[in-house]
Design an enzyme around this catalytic site. Sequence first.
Site, PDB file in Angstrom:
ATOM      1  CG  HIS A 112      68.461  32.110  19.337  1.00 32.54           C
ATOM      2  ND1 HIS A 112      69.830  32.050  19.315  1.00 32.54           N
ATOM      3  CD2 HIS A 112      68.023  30.832  19.135  1.00 32.54           C
ATOM      4  CE1 HIS A 112      70.216  30.798  19.108  1.00 32.54           C
ATOM      5  NE2 HIS A 112      69.140  30.040  19.005  1.00 32.54           N
ATOM      6  CG  HIS A 193      69.377  29.145  14.343  1.00 31.62           C
ATOM      7  ND1 HIS A 193      68.999  27.845  14.114  1.00 31.62           N
ATOM      8  CD2 HIS A 193      69.588  29.241  15.685  1.00 31.62           C
ATOM      9  CE1 HIS A 193      68.970  27.177  15.260  1.00 31.62           C
ATOM     10  NE2 HIS A 193      69.325  28.007  16.232  1.00 31.62           N
ATOM     11  CD  GLU A 330      72.966  28.058  16.027  1.00 36.71           C
ATOM     12  OE1 GLU A 330      72.589  29.013  16.738  1.00 36.71           O
ATOM     13  OE2 GLU A 330      72.758  26.861  16.336  1.00 36.71           O
TER      14      GLU A 330
END
Length: 365
Positions: A112, A193, A330
């Site tokens: 991420h 997210h 996502e």
Amino acid sequence: MLEQEAPAVTEEVFGTTPDGTQVDAYTLSNASGVRARILTYGGILQSLETPDRDGVSANIVLGFDNLADYLERNPYFGTITGRYANRIANGTFTLDGVTYRLTQNRPPLHLHGGAAGFSHRIWSARVVGDAADGATASGDVAVELTYTSPDGEEGYPGTLEATVRYTLTADGELRIDYHATTDAPTIVNLTNHAYFNLAGEGSGSVLGHLVRLNAEHYTPTDEQAIPTGEIAPVEGTPLDFREPMEIGTRIRDPHPQLVIAGGYDHNYVVARSGDGLELAARVTEPGSGRVLSVHTTEPGIQFYTGNQLTTPLVGTGGRQYRQGDGLCLETQHFPDSPNHRQFPSTVLRPGEVFRSSTLFAFSAS
């Protein structure tokens, strides 16, 4: 009960970071009955209120009511994740013959965007609209966030100019539009997210939610949750959500992919018919009647069932979150795409523009 509101964007101070930087909260509201609150820290979707079948509103995303928790213990609740969402194997990729080494914030992986990715940055914000309060003739309201990621940040090449616009439409849809440019070849994969619980955050497990995914294939992973490179059919596996299915029905199946992830945490290949917004997922919560439909321009969607929510966390409603209390959808390019040529490319070059859109539509039955 549901109250009609004039379209508006309101701003307030949410908190201050240890170095004295102010974090603001922007609340988008209109007559649709949906209300969204966005933070400049991490571009976080901090709350999202939608009505149930009886018109009673509740916040359906997990989050915190204070900045300290977001700074110290946030498992990416509602964040913009980037410069590259999801995982990159060994924190390395090669572009134009040059190998780049990224921060291994989940050793040996890069996850991420790294230790201080977009989810940890303060974004600049401006209200978008015909009036100072963001209202437009159509009833839409929007706030636009911008962040400049310098060359070398977390190991990425090129200075990236990123913009994310949150729009609450008059029809009560939350639309997220992503835009980015670079001054040198780089890779980009942006998403939000958010953890959803359509019964209301803090209400318990999402295992009773019905999920349908518009996907005939997924990308299997190895034991480090990195794609193997295969694009496999969901048919005949407990990962098949082509028809609505309760999450809990097969989550404890001994299928190797579910054992690796401790549940669902997989990238699904959206069955696309063109380049525009495509239905990727639909989720129904039988008790409240709330329905969430996710439309996206992206080729993939990561379906995650909160398997790692094992650390005690207290949410916005004052109740403790536990494992399986939220689900993520996502929208994205595939994990580790820079290391798999057969996956859709995530390379962005000077003169090109990265564009991506996702639409969350809400209803009740």
